[in-house]
Design a protein around this motif. Structure first.
Motif, PDB file in Angstrom:
ATOM      1  N   LYS A  76     -11.842  -0.660  -2.802  1.00 29.42           N
ATOM      2  CA  LYS A  76     -12.677   0.408  -2.252  1.00 29.42           C
ATOM      3  C   LYS A  76     -12.739   0.302  -0.723  1.00 29.42           C
ATOM      4  CE  LYS A  76     -16.819   2.776  -3.791  1.00 29.42           C
ATOM      5  NZ  LYS A  76     -17.902   2.789  -4.763  1.00 29.42           N
ATOM      6  N   GLY A  77     -12.834  -0.927  -0.227  1.00 29.81           N
ATOM      7  CA  GLY A  77     -12.883  -1.151   1.220  1.00 29.81           C
ATOM      8  C   GLY A  77     -11.650  -0.602   1.920  1.00 29.81           C
ATOM      9  N   ALA A  78     -10.535  -0.572   1.181  1.00 32.31           N
ATOM     10  CA  ALA A  78      -9.304  -0.018   1.744  1.00 32.31           C
ATOM     11  C   ALA A  78      -9.133   1.445   1.345  1.00 32.31           C
ATOM     12  CB  ALA A  78      -8.104  -0.830   1.268  1.00 32.31           C
ATOM     13  N   GLY A  79     -10.102   1.951   0.567  1.00 32.39           N
ATOM     14  CA  GLY A  79     -10.061   3.363   0.159  1.00 32.39           C
ATOM     15  C   GLY A  79      -9.007   3.677  -0.889  1.00 32.39           C
ATOM     16  N   VAL A  80      -8.622   2.693  -1.699  1.00 31.54           N
ATOM     17  CA  VAL A  80      -7.537   2.944  -2.645  1.00 31.54           C
ATOM     18  C   VAL A  80      -7.937   2.656  -4.102  1.00 31.54           C
ATOM     19  CG1 VAL A  80      -5.763   2.515  -0.901  1.00 31.54           C
ATOM     20  CG2 VAL A  80      -6.543   0.620  -2.339  1.00 31.54           C
ATOM     21  N   ASP A  81      -9.229   2.441  -4.345  1.00 31.33           N
ATOM     22  CA  ASP A  81      -9.663   2.073  -5.694  1.00 31.33           C
ATOM     23  C   ASP A  81      -9.316   3.136  -6.735  1.00 31.33           C
ATOM     24  OD1 ASP A  81     -11.577   3.384  -4.031  1.00 31.33           O
ATOM     25  OD2 ASP A  81     -13.078   3.164  -5.629  1.00 31.33           O
ATOM     26  N   HIS A  82      -9.413   4.407  -6.348  1.00 33.01           N
ATOM     27  CA  HIS A  82      -9.148   5.489  -7.307  1.00 33.01           C
ATOM     28  C   HIS A  82      -7.708   5.455  -7.813  1.00 33.01           C
ATOM     29  CE1 HIS A  82      -7.956   6.915  -3.367  1.00 33.01           C
ATOM     30  NE2 HIS A  82      -7.209   7.841  -3.942  1.00 33.01           N
ATOM     31  N   LEU A  83      -6.802   4.946  -6.976  1.00 34.46           N
ATOM     32  CA  LEU A  83      -5.390   4.911  -7.379  1.00 34.46           C
ATOM     33  C   LEU A  83      -5.127   3.832  -8.434  1.00 34.46           C
ATOM     34  CD1 LEU A  83      -3.903   5.319  -3.792  1.00 34.46           C
ATOM     35  CD2 LEU A  83      -3.953   7.065  -5.597  1.00 34.46           C
ATOM     36  N   ILE A  84      -5.966   2.827  -8.461  1.00 32.60           N
ATOM     37  CA  ILE A  84      -5.819   1.763  -9.452  1.00 32.60           C
ATOM     38  C   ILE A  84      -6.617   2.107 -10.714  1.00 32.60           C
ATOM     39  CG2 ILE A  84      -6.179  -0.704  -9.895  1.00 32.60           C
ATOM     40  CD1 ILE A  84      -3.935  -0.087  -7.878  1.00 32.60           C
ATOM     41  N   GLU A  86      -6.777   4.722 -12.256  1.00 32.16           N
ATOM     42  CA  GLU A  86      -5.929   5.516 -13.160  1.00 32.16           C
ATOM     43  C   GLU A  86      -5.151   4.675 -14.170  1.00 32.16           C
ATOM     44  OE1 GLU A  86      -4.908   8.674  -9.533  1.00 32.16           O
ATOM     45  OE2 GLU A  86      -3.301   7.526 -10.481  1.00 32.16           O
ATOM     46  N   ILE A  87      -4.862   3.416 -13.800  1.00 31.83           N
ATOM     47  CA  ILE A  87      -4.013   2.613 -14.690  1.00 31.83           C
ATOM     48  C   ILE A  87      -4.781   1.446 -15.321  1.00 31.83           C
ATOM     49  CG2 ILE A  87      -1.832   3.225 -13.546  1.00 31.83           C
ATOM     50  CD1 ILE A  87      -1.991   0.478 -12.103  1.00 31.83           C
ATOM     51  N   ALA A  88      -6.114   1.460 -15.201  1.00 33.43           N
ATOM     52  CA  ALA A  88      -6.921   0.352 -15.710  1.00 33.43           C
ATOM     53  C   ALA A  88      -7.630   0.738 -17.004  1.00 33.43           C
ATOM     54  CB  ALA A  88      -7.944  -0.060 -14.661  1.00 33.43           C
ATOM     55  N   ARG A 120       0.353  -6.688 -14.873  1.00 30.77           N
ATOM     56  CA  ARG A 120       0.735  -7.223 -13.569  1.00 30.77           C
ATOM     57  C   ARG A 120       1.834  -6.371 -12.942  1.00 30.77           C
ATOM     58  NH1 ARG A 120       0.007 -12.018 -10.534  1.00 30.77           N
ATOM     59  NH2 ARG A 120       1.333 -11.632  -8.770  1.00 30.77           N
ATOM     60  N   GLY A 121       2.847  -6.051 -13.749  1.00 29.92           N
ATOM     61  CA  GLY A 121       3.943  -5.230 -13.230  1.00 29.92           C
ATOM     62  C   GLY A 121       3.444  -3.864 -12.781  1.00 29.92           C
ATOM     63  N   GLY A 122       2.612  -3.244 -13.613  1.00 24.15           N
ATOM     64  CA  GLY A 122       2.115  -1.904 -13.310  1.00 24.15           C
ATOM     65  C   GLY A 122       1.275  -1.871 -12.051  1.00 24.15           C
ATOM     66  N   VAL A 123       0.349  -2.809 -11.941  1.00 23.37           N
ATOM     67  CA  VAL A 123      -0.540  -2.776 -10.782  1.00 23.37           C
ATOM     68  C   VAL A 123       0.218  -3.186  -9.516  1.00 23.37           C
ATOM     69  CG1 VAL A 123      -1.476  -5.147 -10.975  1.00 23.37           C
ATOM     70  CG2 VAL A 123      -2.887  -3.339 -10.007  1.00 23.37           C
ATOM     71  N   ASN A 124       1.217  -4.075  -9.662  1.00 22.01           N
ATOM     72  CA  ASN A 124       1.972  -4.479  -8.471  1.00 22.01           C
ATOM     73  C   ASN A 124       2.819  -3.320  -7.949  1.00 22.01           C
ATOM     74  OD1 ASN A 124       3.307  -7.713  -7.567  1.00 22.01           O
ATOM     75  ND2 ASN A 124       3.241  -5.840  -6.363  1.00 22.01           N
ATOM     76  N   ALA A 125       3.449  -2.574  -8.867  1.00 20.17           N
ATOM     77  CA  ALA A 125       4.241  -1.407  -8.450  1.00 20.17           C
ATOM     78  C   ALA A 125       3.347  -0.405  -7.728  1.00 20.17           C
ATOM     79  CB  ALA A 125       4.903  -0.771  -9.666  1.00 20.17           C
ATOM     80  N   ARG A 126       2.170  -0.174  -8.282  1.00 21.79           N
ATOM     81  CA  ARG A 126       1.249   0.774  -7.663  1.00 21.79           C
ATOM     82  C   ARG A 126       0.779   0.274  -6.293  1.00 21.79           C
ATOM     83  NH1 ARG A 126      -1.975   5.186  -9.642  1.00 21.79           N
ATOM     84  NH2 ARG A 126      -0.264   5.424 -11.115  1.00 21.79           N
ATOM     85  N   MET A 127       0.535  -1.025  -6.185  1.00 17.46           N
ATOM     86  CA  MET A 127       0.096  -1.590  -4.905  1.00 17.46           C
ATOM     87  C   MET A 127       1.192  -1.481  -3.840  1.00 17.46           C
ATOM     88  SD  MET A 127      -3.108  -2.419  -5.107  1.00 17.46           S
ATOM     89  CE  MET A 127      -3.108  -3.029  -3.430  1.00 17.46           C
ATOM     90  N   MET A 128       2.461  -1.594  -4.272  1.00 14.83           N
ATOM     91  CA  MET A 128       3.554  -1.419  -3.310  1.00 14.83           C
ATOM     92  C   MET A 128       3.615   0.028  -2.810  1.00 14.83           C
ATOM     93  SD  MET A 128       6.549  -3.639  -5.111  1.00 14.83           S
ATOM     94  CE  MET A 128       6.553  -5.436  -5.105  1.00 14.83           C
ATOM     95  N   ASP A 129       3.430   0.964  -3.723  1.00 10.48           N
ATOM     96  CA  ASP A 129       3.344   2.379  -3.310  1.00 10.48           C
ATOM     97  C   ASP A 129       2.243   2.552  -2.259  1.00 10.48           C
ATOM     98  OD1 ASP A 129       5.280   3.065  -5.176  1.00 10.48           O
ATOM     99  OD2 ASP A 129       3.838   3.765  -6.693  1.00 10.48           O
TER     100      ASP A 129
END
Lengths: 465, 465
Positions: A76-84, A86-88, A120-129
């Motif tokens: 959230k501090g980085a403003g990207v929580d909503h993007l994660i 979706e896959i949680a 792990r794979g899913g969240v890491n791919a999303r974090m790279m995006d």
């Protein structure tokens, strides 16, 4: 400034913006890139592996992680929580499976609180995006970090394909390169007065994929963490988005019930049939799937200091842990929150930031390790114990009535951002009190009485911190 | 067989005798070469440094070691103890120097027992002579070990002068390459499930050479270890053969009385004048000599297992320790005794030897570390404490009367070959008893009474192991 140096020549690239090298495009490296970018830094990430987004690994088929409050706060501090989000998959509680297939449900926290399964794979791919799109970071793959000149901000790399060596000089280096961090092993560990330990626990683990039903529905309750506690060993299962579960069997390498005993298909088949009968009926081909994933080990890493010169360790590189409290990723993400707060506090004076980061965050790294080892024993030995379950019920009742006086240890760790070191200390105080409460005569019958409540209030008065 | 391999070619040398590579021509490597040679092995030693016998370091001018019973036993087992006795100076007790220059003598053990001062350079040069002449070992200098293929018995080396790389394949490898062992760092530490820790203590040390008088006589009593205990820091002095003393100041790196405060000649001069006045009168030029030796750090190393495939760690490579019990060299030499006993027990079956060596010697490595850290605190904080001195007097009196019932911890460690792990456990039991004895009313007056004796006998009965 970035300088790319090869064969002795120095090439200056970039402009006057402060430039940063992050080693490792894992979860922490990717998130930290976003924070740095938002603070005005130019970020370059170097990653040893190939781009997992292009590799043939379908998301949800590898080890799963449990995202909870500390992780969300950092995202959230980085403003990207909503993007994660979706896959949680939320898991508000755990479901225990006993030998007869009976299920017991235990909520993790209060109504509305949950931990979240992400692959792990899913969240890491999303974090790279996210690192690329939100953090404007350039990720260079297939690039192995060899070591670093930490004082001068120079990283030494090798291209995995061409085997060419090159150097990158920047204003700051963040080693987010995981439990086997090259910077920690090859550069920091050789510093005078650098304390370091790696300690393997007696247990290993093996993953098993429990597939979805033919109609893609889940074979077990989706919104829960499943656990088959069996005393000295256990299996857990976390849901994937595609209807499958990633199951993990934790048990000793050697001994009576151990991996060394499970070497024939017959032994594996028999073990699951008798030990996890309800699981076996869902997956009678377990013996054939056994070798799909390797047997792996589990270790705790502690070190100090976490910085040197222009270089800092973050995430697993500083405090790799065992997975039993589901805090590895959350702790790594929280490092970003802490480092960002210090960056603002000290107005980008990195000597001060790194010094305070090492000094104040290290006790929480130790707290994380103490908590994770503690929950290893809890999950292994106590989670099916009626006394333990009763104790948790008493604590939950008291906490609901006196939320200012009592937050259960699991909640402090998982559903708060109380410092790990403080949570661990408070948890030990609580256990001392609960030892006395559980020793009360007839506690089973009067667990929800005023008697017990008064006793707890009294003991809390005596055990002030 | 030895094989020397270079540029892909394999050269076979030697005959059918089993051949062994020892990495490090230090104290342990040199002694172990003698044992192996006597058992019929052909031994080759590779040493990173130049031959100290040819270098311009006069013996007796570097750090001193205290040789005691475990060391003598191992030297005797190889039949070379008489060659070391020639260069050892017996120290039957310690002499404490207080702030006023008053001296207190305390014997280390019984009549006839002593620890022995040997200079590291001197004893190492002599051990190399022994390895070559008695052990028929070939020592190759200026050869840095890079890593090892421990399963296959291949060591990878680099010649320090030509920078040529070469490999040596042999039947067994012994890593006797010290606290910063290349084989442990670069090969063993990367093994799955290898536990490792390096822990620095808060104190550093600096050596000071107190020269002999003009007539080559000693400025202090020759046959004693001198100690200036000052609470949180201390200085010690051990005699050299040439009339000088090697003195070592141990103190914290940072804080009130610390090395960071001693950065100007004025500060150093003032510190010695006020803190070690009797020493200052002997060496008024201390401030000028201050930089002759560097400030150095002190660490404890623990790891497990101590072997892999055809390779074993011995000495500091397995259990580098702090010098406060004078057991580092003795423990390393004792590794040779232990390994030799196992070699005979298992009739040269090295799988069995290495397995039992790791498993049974490791607890003694841990015991060594516990003892060394314990004596760090004893020397630092208690050695000048009247209560501590009284306790030691009571123990000595009781031990003299009941030698079967009580051996002081210092004697178990120094003047016996009782396993370190057993000595440490027994020492803790004794301390529990002595805590009660020292709490007796009026103990100062009646320390040598029957009362105290009876109390000890009674407590011994209650605290049976």
């Amino acid at each position: 400034m970035f300088y790319l140096m090869s064969s002795g020549s120095i090439k200056k690239i970039g402009n006057n913006m402060k430039e940063v090298t992050i080693v490792g495009a894992g979860l922490v490296g990717s998130l930290w890139a976003v924070y740095l970018s938002k603070a005005g830094y130019k970020v370059q990430i170097f990653e040893r592996r190939t781009d997992i987004r292009k590799a043939e690994i379908s998301a949800g088929k590898s080890i799963n992680l449990a995202l909870s409050d500390r992780g969300w706060k950092a995202l959230k501090g980085a403003g990207v929580d909503h993007l994660i989000k979706e896959i949680a998959i939320p898991m508000p509680g755990r479901i225990m499976h006993d030998m007869e297939g009976n299920l017991t449900y235990q909520p993790y926290g209060k109504e509305g609180q949950a931990i979240n399964s992400v692959s792990r794979g899913g969240v890491n791919a999303r974090m790279m995006d996210i690192a690329e799109q939100v953090g404007h970071a350039k990720i260079t793959y297939n690039t192995k970090c060899l070591e670093a000149d930490m004082k001068n901000g120079i990283c030494y790399f090798e291209n995995n394909e061409t085997h060419e060596h090159f150097e990158v000089k920047s204003d700051l280096i963040f080693a987010c390169d995981g439990a086997f961090s090259a910077i920690r092993y090859n550069s920091m560990q050789k510093l005078d007065r650098f304390n370091y330990s790696q300690t393997y626990i007696e247990d290993g683990y093996r993953e098993i994929l429990l597939p979805a039903n033919a109609d893609c529905s889940y074979k077990l309750e989706k919104n829960a963490l499943h656990i088959w506690p069996r005393g000295r060993f256990m299996m857990i299962a976390l849901p994937n988005e595609d209807g499958s579960f990633t199951c993990t069997l934790f048990m000793p390498f050697e001994g009576e019930n151990s991996f060394e005993k499970l070497t024939s298909k017959e032994a594996i088949d028999n073990f699951f049939k008798t030990t996890f009968p309800d699981f076996y009926t869902m997956m009678p081909n377990i013996a054939d799937a056994w070798e799909d994933h390797p047997l792996a080990s589990l270790a705790i890493t502690r070190c100090y200091p976490w910085h040197h010169g222009k270089t800092a360790l973050m995430g697993d590189a500083a405090h790799a842990t065992v997975p039993f409290y589901g805090q590895g990723m959350n702790a790594g993400f929280e490092d970003c929150t802490v480092m960002n707060d210090l960056m603002l506090k000290h107005n980008h004076d990195w000597d001060k930031i790194f010094e305070e980061y090492s000094r104040t965050r290290k006790p929480d790294g130790d707290g994380l390790q103490d908590l994770s080892l503690h929950n290893y024993h809890v999950m292994r030995d106590f989670v099916a114990d009626p006394k333990f379950l009763l104790q948790k019920k008493i604590e939950a009742r008291f906490a609901a009535k006196y939320p200012d006086k009592w937050m259960p240890l699991y909640s402090m760790t998982t559903f708060s951002d109380i410092r790990y070191s403080v949570a661990w200390k408070e948890g030990q105080r609580q256990q001392k009190i609960m030892d006395e409460v559980m020793a009360m005569e007839g506690i089973e019958a009067k667990w929800d009485s005023n008697d017990v409540e008064e006793k707890m209030n009294e003991l809390l008065g005596e055990n002030m911190v």
